[in-house]
Write an enzyme that holds these catalytic residues in place. Sequence first.
Site, short mmCIF file in Angstrom:
data_model
loop_
_atom_site.label_atom_id
_atom_site.label_comp_id
_atom_site.label_asym_id
_atom_site.label_seq_id
_atom_site.Cartn_x
_atom_site.Cartn_y
_atom_site.Cartn_z
N SER A 112 -46.29 -16.35 -34.73
CA SER A 112 -46.30 -17.49 -35.67
C SER A 112 -45.33 -18.58 -35.25
O SER A 112 -45.34 -19.67 -35.84
CB SER A 112 -46.05 -17.04 -37.11
N CYS A 166 -37.97 -13.68 -41.09
CA CYS A 166 -38.11 -12.52 -40.18
C CYS A 166 -39.53 -12.34 -39.66
O CYS A 166 -40.48 -12.62 -40.39
CB CYS A 166 -37.69 -11.25 -40.91
N PRO A 167 -39.69 -11.91 -38.42
CA PRO A 167 -38.66 -11.55 -37.43
C PRO A 167 -38.00 -12.74 -36.71
O PRO A 167 -37.08 -12.54 -35.95
CB PRO A 167 -39.44 -10.68 -36.43
N GLY A 168 -38.52 -13.96 -36.92
CA GLY A 168 -37.78 -15.09 -36.34
C GLY A 168 -38.57 -16.06 -35.49
O GLY A 168 -37.98 -16.85 -34.76
N GLY A 169 -39.90 -16.03 -35.60
CA GLY A 169 -40.72 -16.94 -34.79
C GLY A 169 -40.41 -18.42 -35.07
O GLY A 169 -40.36 -19.24 -34.15
N ASP A 174 -34.00 -13.84 -45.40
CA ASP A 174 -35.08 -12.85 -45.50
C ASP A 174 -34.43 -11.48 -45.62
O ASP A 174 -33.39 -11.22 -44.99
CB ASP A 174 -35.95 -12.90 -44.21
N ASP A 220 -32.97 -13.60 -51.56
CA ASP A 220 -34.25 -14.10 -52.05
C ASP A 220 -34.34 -15.60 -51.76
O ASP A 220 -33.49 -16.38 -52.21
CB ASP A 220 -34.32 -13.83 -53.57
N ASP A 246 -41.85 -20.03 -44.65
CA ASP A 246 -43.09 -19.32 -44.31
C ASP A 246 -43.24 -18.07 -45.19
O ASP A 246 -43.78 -17.06 -44.76
CB ASP A 246 -43.05 -18.94 -42.81
N LYS A 292 -50.57 -21.10 -48.88
CA LYS A 292 -51.69 -20.17 -48.67
C LYS A 292 -52.89 -20.68 -49.46
O LYS A 292 -52.74 -21.16 -50.58
CB LYS A 292 -51.32 -18.76 -49.18
C1 LIG Z 1 -45.19 -14.49 -42.55
S1 LIG Z 1 -43.62 -13.74 -42.53
C2 LIG Z 1 -42.61 -14.92 -41.75
C3 LIG Z 1 -42.76 -14.96 -40.28
C4 LIG Z 1 -41.73 -15.87 -39.63
N1 LIG Z 1 -41.92 -17.27 -39.99
C5 LIG Z 1 -41.81 -15.77 -38.13
O1 LIG Z 1 -42.23 -16.72 -37.50
O2 LIG Z 1 -41.44 -14.73 -37.58
C6 LIG Z 1 -43.12 -13.87 -44.19
C7 LIG Z 1 -41.71 -13.41 -44.44
O3 LIG Z 1 -41.33 -13.84 -45.74
C8 LIG Z 1 -40.43 -12.91 -46.27
N2 LIG Z 1 -40.37 -13.13 -47.72
C9 LIG Z 1 -41.37 -13.01 -48.63
N3 LIG Z 1 -40.87 -13.29 -49.86
C10 LIG Z 1 -39.57 -13.63 -49.69
C11 LIG Z 1 -38.54 -14.04 -50.57
N4 LIG Z 1 -38.76 -14.16 -51.86
N5 LIG Z 1 -37.33 -14.31 -50.05
C12 LIG Z 1 -37.08 -14.20 -48.73
N6 LIG Z 1 -38.04 -13.82 -47.84
C13 LIG Z 1 -39.25 -13.53 -48.33
C14 LIG Z 1 -41.01 -11.56 -45.84
O4 LIG Z 1 -39.98 -10.59 -45.83
C15 LIG Z 1 -41.53 -11.89 -44.44
O5 LIG Z 1 -40.60 -11.51 -43.45
#
Ligand SMILES: C[S@@+](CC[C@H](N)C(=O)[O-])C[C@H]1O[C@@H](n2cnc3c(N)ncnc32)[C@H](O)[C@@H]1O
Length: 366
Positions: A188, A221-224, A240, A260, A277, A306
Amino acid sequence: MNKIIVYCRPGFEKECAAEITEKAAAHNVFGFSRVKDNSGYVIFECYQHNEAEQLLRDLPFSSLIFARQMILTGELLRDLPSEDRITPIVGMLTGAIEGAGDLRVEVPDTNESKELMKFCRKFTVPLRGALRKQKILLGQEKPFRPVIHVFFIAPGCCYVGYSYSNNNSPFYMGIPRLKFPSDAPSRSTLKLEEAFHVFIPADEWDERLGSGMYAVDLGACPGGWTYQLVKRSMMVHAVDNGTMAESLMATGQVIHHRADGFRFEPPRNNVYWLVCDMVEKPARVAQLVADWMVKGWCREAIFNLKLPMKKRYEEVSQNLTLLREQLKENHVHSEIHARQLYHDREEVTVHVRRFWSAVPGRRDER
Ligand SMILES: C[S@@+](CC[C@H](N)C(=O)[O-])C[C@H]1O[C@@H](n2cnc3c(N)ncnc32)[C@H](O)[C@@H]1O
């Protein structure tokens, strides 16, 4: 030429048609869309002659969410003779345009078109020569002149037309070609990179994506996405509960907050970028970004909305309206653009830029 072709992601033709019809009507241009499911394009036919050209000039391409490219065209050329496909194409353009700066021979972004694309590559060379001979195309590529598009939807069957280089996508087929960086923690990463290419003009990257800037990445996470910011020498607060890639933490440019994203407050007041994201209800994410902008917590934001299963255009429009209204009510002067990127599937990416807040001292109020 009284039609507009809009390229889109296959499967999103209805959204694309609803959008072009609505936005053309807002410019007092009326017509109807021809839609074929999963074709990767929509044809919008104007009722009045000459209005398609007006639309091509006046409807800002950057205001379209589901469009990858926008082209003025005429009737479909069918059954091009294999011994001379060039003459009918040149004929279609003669008198319609001259002195174009570029030629793109393209196909819809579908699996079926992959074979055709090989032909397009080969065909570009002789077609370019013929168009130059007729002065329809200039002898050298010129980035500020119109672009000629020949759009093959089947062998021997194409639309021919042009786009304006100040109101089109600069990318072949409307798709920026990006290479996945092998050291990035997730695919991503390409979404944020594409968003930078689409929303930030190349000559403003140094200023707006510059080294030493502070950024917050919600749902990191993971950090893209963090990877893209770190690569541009920014300092990142990554929020995250998950695990961040070791390689990113080792750069010393990332602080990981297990928190959060909806409650997180920036620990400093010079955060430039907010990126987000988190997979969440779009209305909730739009509201969160509106809050950040109103509080003056960041200058620019890029985030995903989304898409629902149904009424995808309506839903995304509603969320963008909510965001716009909140910023307006709070006197935040801003610019908002949204686009379904090539790397987006069931989502769109939104960019918000805050220029200034009319309420002095707002940042100190928090
Ligand atoms: C699609 S992934 C993100 C991928 C990230 N952008 C990358 O490039 O690696 C969505 C992330 O949102 C986090 N997430 C969902 N709800 C959250 C919240 N309320 N607070 C913090 N993180 C949240 C999830 O733990 C997940 O790691």
